[in-house]
Design a protein around this motif. Sequence first.
Motif, PDB file in Angstrom:
ATOM      1  N   ASN A 189       0.866  -1.180   0.000  1.00 20.25           N
ATOM      2  CA  ASN A 189       0.000   0.000   0.000  1.00 20.25           C
ATOM      3  C   ASN A 189       0.903   1.231   0.000  1.00 20.25           C
ATOM      4  O   ASN A 189       1.553   1.540   0.995  1.00 20.25           O
ATOM      5  CB  ASN A 189      -0.897  -0.014   1.237  1.00 20.25           C
ATOM      6  CG  ASN A 189      -1.850   1.161   1.261  1.00 20.25           C
ATOM      7  OD1 ASN A 189      -1.426   2.306   1.285  1.00 20.25           O
ATOM      8  ND2 ASN A 189      -3.140   0.866   1.247  1.00 20.25           N
ATOM      9  N   SER A 190       0.977   1.922  -1.139  1.00 17.12           N
ATOM     10  CA  SER A 190       1.959   2.993  -1.285  1.00 17.12           C
ATOM     11  C   SER A 190       1.700   4.159  -0.337  1.00 17.12           C
ATOM     12  O   SER A 190       2.636   4.788   0.152  1.00 17.12           O
ATOM     13  CB  SER A 190       1.988   3.491  -2.729  1.00 17.12           C
ATOM     14  OG  SER A 190       0.712   3.921  -3.127  1.00 17.12           O
ATOM     15  N   THR A 191       0.423   4.449  -0.082  1.00 16.20           N
ATOM     16  CA  THR A 191       0.120   5.541   0.849  1.00 16.20           C
ATOM     17  C   THR A 191       0.650   5.226   2.240  1.00 16.20           C
ATOM     18  O   THR A 191       1.253   6.066   2.906  1.00 16.20           O
ATOM     19  CB  THR A 191      -1.397   5.778   0.912  1.00 16.20           C
ATOM     20  OG1 THR A 191      -1.867   6.094  -0.389  1.00 16.20           O
ATOM     21  CG2 THR A 191      -1.726   6.924   1.849  1.00 16.20           C
ATOM     22  N   LEU A 192       0.429   3.981   2.678  1.00 20.68           N
ATOM     23  CA  LEU A 192       0.933   3.577   3.984  1.00 20.68           C
ATOM     24  C   LEU A 192       2.453   3.597   4.003  1.00 20.68           C
ATOM     25  O   LEU A 192       3.070   4.033   4.982  1.00 20.68           O
ATOM     26  CB  LEU A 192       0.420   2.180   4.336  1.00 20.68           C
ATOM     27  CG  LEU A 192       0.947   1.591   5.655  1.00 20.68           C
ATOM     28  CD1 LEU A 192       0.495   2.443   6.832  1.00 20.68           C
ATOM     29  CD2 LEU A 192       0.491   0.158   5.841  1.00 20.68           C
ATOM     30  N   LYS A 193       3.091   3.122   2.911  1.00 22.13           N
ATOM     31  CA  LYS A 193       4.549   3.080   2.870  1.00 22.13           C
ATOM     32  C   LYS A 193       5.129   4.492   2.972  1.00 22.13           C
ATOM     33  O   LYS A 193       6.123   4.720   3.655  1.00 22.13           O
ATOM     34  CB  LYS A 193       5.027   2.413   1.574  1.00 22.13           C
ATOM     35  CG  LYS A 193       4.626   0.945   1.433  1.00 22.13           C
ATOM     36  CD  LYS A 193       5.262   0.077   2.506  1.00 22.13           C
ATOM     37  CE  LYS A 193       4.870  -1.383   2.344  1.00 22.13           C
ATOM     38  NZ  LYS A 193       5.410  -2.227   3.433  1.00 22.13           N
ATOM     39  N   GLN A 206      -5.434 -11.095   1.833  1.00 18.71           N
ATOM     40  CA  GLN A 206      -5.682 -10.198   0.711  1.00 18.71           C
ATOM     41  C   GLN A 206      -5.612  -8.740   1.182  1.00 18.71           C
ATOM     42  O   GLN A 206      -6.124  -8.405   2.251  1.00 18.71           O
ATOM     43  CB  GLN A 206      -7.055 -10.489   0.104  1.00 18.71           C
ATOM     44  CG  GLN A 206      -7.154 -11.874  -0.506  1.00 18.71           C
ATOM     45  CD  GLN A 206      -8.585 -12.257  -0.843  1.00 18.71           C
ATOM     46  OE1 GLN A 206      -9.537 -11.759  -0.225  1.00 18.71           O
ATOM     47  NE2 GLN A 206      -8.741 -13.155  -1.805  1.00 18.71           N
ATOM     48  N   PRO A 207      -4.982  -7.876   0.393  1.00 18.30           N
ATOM     49  CA  PRO A 207      -4.784  -6.488   0.840  1.00 18.30           C
ATOM     50  C   PRO A 207      -6.093  -5.712   0.914  1.00 18.30           C
ATOM     51  O   PRO A 207      -7.020  -5.928   0.125  1.00 18.30           O
ATOM     52  CB  PRO A 207      -3.858  -5.900  -0.227  1.00 18.30           C
ATOM     53  CG  PRO A 207      -4.045  -6.762  -1.424  1.00 18.30           C
ATOM     54  CD  PRO A 207      -4.342  -8.141  -0.909  1.00 18.30           C
ATOM     55  N   GLN A 208      -6.158  -4.819   1.878  1.00 20.91           N
ATOM     56  CA  GLN A 208      -7.282  -3.894   2.010  1.00 20.91           C
ATOM     57  C   GLN A 208      -6.739  -2.585   2.567  1.00 20.91           C
ATOM     58  O   GLN A 208      -5.690  -2.562   3.215  1.00 20.91           O
ATOM     59  CB  GLN A 208      -8.361  -4.468   2.936  1.00 20.91           C
ATOM     60  CG  GLN A 208      -7.880  -4.721   4.355  1.00 20.91           C
ATOM     61  CD  GLN A 208      -8.912  -5.434   5.219  1.00 20.91           C
ATOM     62  OE1 GLN A 208      -9.815  -6.099   4.716  1.00 20.91           O
ATOM     63  NE2 GLN A 208      -8.769  -5.303   6.531  1.00 20.91           N
ATOM     64  N   ASP A 209      -7.447  -1.514   2.302  1.00 22.11           N
ATOM     65  CA  ASP A 209      -6.991  -0.206   2.776  1.00 22.11           C
ATOM     66  C   ASP A 209      -7.354  -0.059   4.246  1.00 22.11           C
ATOM     67  O   ASP A 209      -8.530   0.079   4.593  1.00 22.11           O
ATOM     68  CB  ASP A 209      -7.628   0.910   1.946  1.00 22.11           C
ATOM     69  CG  ASP A 209      -7.041   2.279   2.295  1.00 22.11           C
ATOM     70  OD1 ASP A 209      -6.122   2.333   3.138  1.00 22.11           O
ATOM     71  OD2 ASP A 209      -7.499   3.280   1.720  1.00 22.11           O
ATOM     72  N   GLY A 210      -6.352  -0.060   5.099  1.00 22.29           N
ATOM     73  CA  GLY A 210      -6.603   0.098   6.529  1.00 22.29           C
ATOM     74  C   GLY A 210      -5.974   1.343   7.106  1.00 22.29           C
ATOM     75  O   GLY A 210      -5.878   1.487   8.328  1.00 22.29           O
ATOM     76  N   LEU A 226      -4.872   0.577  10.698  1.00 20.14           N
ATOM     77  CA  LEU A 226      -5.725  -0.540  11.111  1.00 20.14           C
ATOM     78  C   LEU A 226      -5.329  -1.764  10.281  1.00 20.14           C
ATOM     79  O   LEU A 226      -4.291  -1.759   9.628  1.00 20.14           O
ATOM     80  CB  LEU A 226      -7.190  -0.144  10.922  1.00 20.14           C
ATOM     81  CG  LEU A 226      -7.603   1.100  11.733  1.00 20.14           C
ATOM     82  CD1 LEU A 226      -8.933   1.641  11.253  1.00 20.14           C
ATOM     83  CD2 LEU A 226      -7.650   0.789  13.214  1.00 20.14           C
ATOM     84  N   SER A 227      -6.123  -2.814  10.305  1.00 23.58           N
ATOM     85  CA  SER A 227      -5.748  -4.041   9.588  1.00 23.58           C
ATOM     86  C   SER A 227      -5.632  -3.770   8.092  1.00 23.58           C
ATOM     87  O   SER A 227      -6.573  -3.283   7.457  1.00 23.58           O
ATOM     88  CB  SER A 227      -6.778  -5.136   9.845  1.00 23.58           C
ATOM     89  OG  SER A 227      -6.627  -5.639  11.153  1.00 23.58           O
ATOM     90  N   MET A 228      -4.467  -4.136   7.533  1.00 27.58           N
ATOM     91  CA  MET A 228      -4.180  -3.903   6.122  1.00 27.58           C
ATOM     92  C   MET A 228      -4.472  -5.117   5.246  1.00 27.58           C
ATOM     93  O   MET A 228      -4.341  -5.049   4.022  1.00 27.58           O
ATOM     94  CB  MET A 228      -2.713  -3.495   5.963  1.00 27.58           C
ATOM     95  CG  MET A 228      -2.339  -2.213   6.689  1.00 27.58           C
ATOM     96  SD  MET A 228      -3.227  -0.751   6.090  1.00 27.58           S
ATOM     97  CE  MET A 228      -2.672  -0.698   4.397  1.00 27.58           C
ATOM     98  N   VAL A 229      -4.821  -6.257   5.872  1.00 26.07           N
ATOM     99  CA  VAL A 229      -5.175  -7.463   5.113  1.00 26.07           C
ATOM    100  C   VAL A 229      -6.381  -8.116   5.779  1.00 26.07           C
ATOM    101  O   VAL A 229      -6.677  -7.872   6.957  1.00 26.07           O
ATOM    102  CB  VAL A 229      -4.007  -8.482   5.071  1.00 26.07           C
ATOM    103  CG1 VAL A 229      -2.825  -7.931   4.303  1.00 26.07           C
ATOM    104  CG2 VAL A 229      -3.589  -8.897   6.482  1.00 26.07           C
ATOM    105  N   ASN A 230      -7.083  -8.970   5.006  1.00 22.75           N
ATOM    106  CA  ASN A 230      -8.166  -9.755   5.598  1.00 22.75           C
ATOM    107  C   ASN A 230      -7.645 -11.124   6.020  1.00 22.75           C
ATOM    108  O   ASN A 230      -6.446 -11.396   5.946  1.00 22.75           O
ATOM    109  CB  ASN A 230      -9.349  -9.861   4.634  1.00 22.75           C
ATOM    110  CG  ASN A 230      -8.988 -10.611   3.345  1.00 22.75           C
ATOM    111  OD1 ASN A 230      -7.993 -11.348   3.275  1.00 22.75           O
ATOM    112  ND2 ASN A 230      -9.801 -10.433   2.318  1.00 22.75           N
ATOM    113  N   GLU A 231      -8.558 -12.018   6.439  1.00 23.25           N
ATOM    114  CA  GLU A 231      -8.153 -13.328   6.972  1.00 23.25           C
ATOM    115  C   GLU A 231      -7.366 -14.161   5.968  1.00 23.25           C
ATOM    116  O   GLU A 231      -6.555 -15.009   6.350  1.00 23.25           O
ATOM    117  CB  GLU A 231      -9.390 -14.120   7.426  1.00 23.25           C
ATOM    118  CG  GLU A 231     -10.075 -13.555   8.660  1.00 23.25           C
ATOM    119  CD  GLU A 231     -11.101 -12.474   8.317  1.00 23.25           C
ATOM    120  OE1 GLU A 231     -11.046 -11.926   7.183  1.00 23.25           O
ATOM    121  OE2 GLU A 231     -11.951 -12.170   9.180  1.00 23.25           O
ATOM    122  N   LYS A 232      -7.576 -13.919   4.669  1.00 20.11           N
ATOM    123  CA  LYS A 232      -6.877 -14.687   3.639  1.00 20.11           C
ATOM    124  C   LYS A 232      -5.576 -14.012   3.186  1.00 20.11           C
ATOM    125  O   LYS A 232      -4.925 -14.482   2.259  1.00 20.11           O
ATOM    126  CB  LYS A 232      -7.794 -14.893   2.436  1.00 20.11           C
ATOM    127  CG  LYS A 232      -9.010 -15.766   2.752  1.00 20.11           C
ATOM    128  CD  LYS A 232      -9.873 -15.954   1.508  1.00 20.11           C
ATOM    129  CE  LYS A 232     -11.078 -16.849   1.828  1.00 20.11           C
ATOM    130  NZ  LYS A 232     -11.948 -17.032   0.621  1.00 20.11           N
TER     131      LYS A 232
END
Length: 644
Positions: free
Chosen positions: A522-526, A614-618, A606-612
């Motif tokens: 996630n480039s914004t987070l980085k 997979q990336p998500q915007d956190g 917050l959480s940046m991935v789900n249970e699998k």
Amino acid sequence: SNTGLRTLRIPGEAYSLSFIGGTYAALGDYSLGRDYLEQSLVLIKQTNDLRGEANTISALGAVENRLGNTDKAFDYYQKALKVFQETGEKNGEASALSNLAEIYWLRNDKQKSVENYEKSLAIYKNVNFREGEADALSNLGFIYEFTGNADKALNNHNLSLQIYRLLGTQSGEVRALYGIARINYIRGNLDESLAKLETAINLIENIRARIASTELRTSYLSNYQQLYKFYIDLLMQINKNKPSQGFDARALQASERARARGLLDILNEARADIRQGIEPSLLERERKLQQQLNAKDAERKRAKTPPQIEKIEQEIRKLTADFQLLQAEIKQKSPRYSALTQPQPIGLKEIQAMLDADTLLLEYSLGETNSYLWLVSNNSLKTFILPKQETIENQARLFYASVKNPDNELKTNKIVADLSKILLEPIAAELGNNRLLIVADGALSYIPFAALSAPHSRLSTSDSPLITTNEIVYMPSASALSALRNEATGRNSATKAIAVLADPVFDATDTRVNSTTAQVQNSTLKTAQRDAGYDSSQPLPRLPKTRAEATTILELAANMEKKIAIDFEANRATVTNPEMSNYRIIHFATHGLLNSQHPEFSGIVLSMVNEKGQPQDGFLRLNEVYNLKFPADLVVLSACQTAL
């Protein structure tokens, strides 16, 4: 032809960009002002307009001077002077001489400074340019004051005041009144000094009220902090001669007028919900600009070379300015905003009405010659004179450095004791076990007062931290506390007790993830990681102790309605769910990332991935936090750098 039209259009574009840059600089946004002026210079160099080029170079010199780059400013001014002299542009020549005079003064070359100002004044008089004449008179007035010639200083300031009033130049009028007030102060005419200074401050407040942009309003007021400090000192000096006439209370209110005004405006606007009734097209433009800002932040992360980074930084500043101007337009078109009045800082009676019998307000103001501390209870006001700003801030910086890197315990203890002696010992007999509401100033805003040594008294010893005897509360101003209480008045209280978000999952390599996938990019987070001092090539470290923090807090809320969101559930969807508005206390225990250069890119992770995996915007950004609807009594940010 198109080429011909483009050539004709360049001077207009260049002058527009130069005017915009000068306006931003005049309002205190020097970096953005420089960006526009540099764009103007590129365009104007494509023409043969030497005077326009020199004017832009001169304006860039003024910006560099305000940014503290005096050598660069001096070079710009000399280039401008040469062109003005070659082209016979007398107003420009006089302006360049005045600018060079300011640099000579900063370099402690008083003789060359006076010579240049006097040459400038003579040219302005000869060409009958009254505003330039007034500026030169004012500048010489301050120099004559500092070199001990009060008569010449006062005469110059009075002459400049007449011209500024004739021309209707309010910013110049403020400067002239300030100069006259200073001379009267030196001569002991304190009442006359106060009258002139209060006229100047009323002008400042009137100008500020007409600026719609919160950010520009703040930067404008920051230009006059020295004047407000002088106002406080003047009132306290009069208080010595008239101790029972309330000048100490007026000085306290002056301190409130100088600080946290932008926050008061924001709180006032938030309460009115000024976006109600706004055209959807404006709100859509606002949303798109925010998306563009986020995209540019991501592009900044991918940039490899300093020129690329600087180009993107300029684009970010431009987009930020567009965003701020659009927000100002939204305010101007808002039916609710038009009904708002400017929130006014509160005075002694209003402050005392907020304090219970067990709370004391400690408000500090650091000044050039003296600093002051007001100690306010619900039925009394006491004032204390402290050392000058330089002394206190030097000691505060030593404290900050020593507790950050405590390599020598004895040395650290000595530094802590020395600062405590300055800030707390004068009020040792007053503190008792009261709650202390602290309004700091300057470098004191970086100091955890809780870690200072409790002063000598019957209740404590000098090596006990203040937190062992007193509850500590920090506020940017007493007026901000009043505004927060007003904002809460009439609001429906949340029905449930507490929600805690803790121990999010930041990366697919976390052991809690069911399947192995690539790391989240996630480039914004980085970018936010890098700006906050973290290694952006590595995932953010997990914070397992926040899990223990969350469960322990909830144990204290036994038999209450509560919520815990940990692991994958500590995510953006949980925070933005309307259900969160049901909790009186909301506690975040996670990483917070601070971007001091671009505060709008700060946020909560917050959480940046789900249970699998997979990336998500956190990454919950500042503008998103601002728009959350939490009728909470308390929101806790338990992370690094949240105090900053």
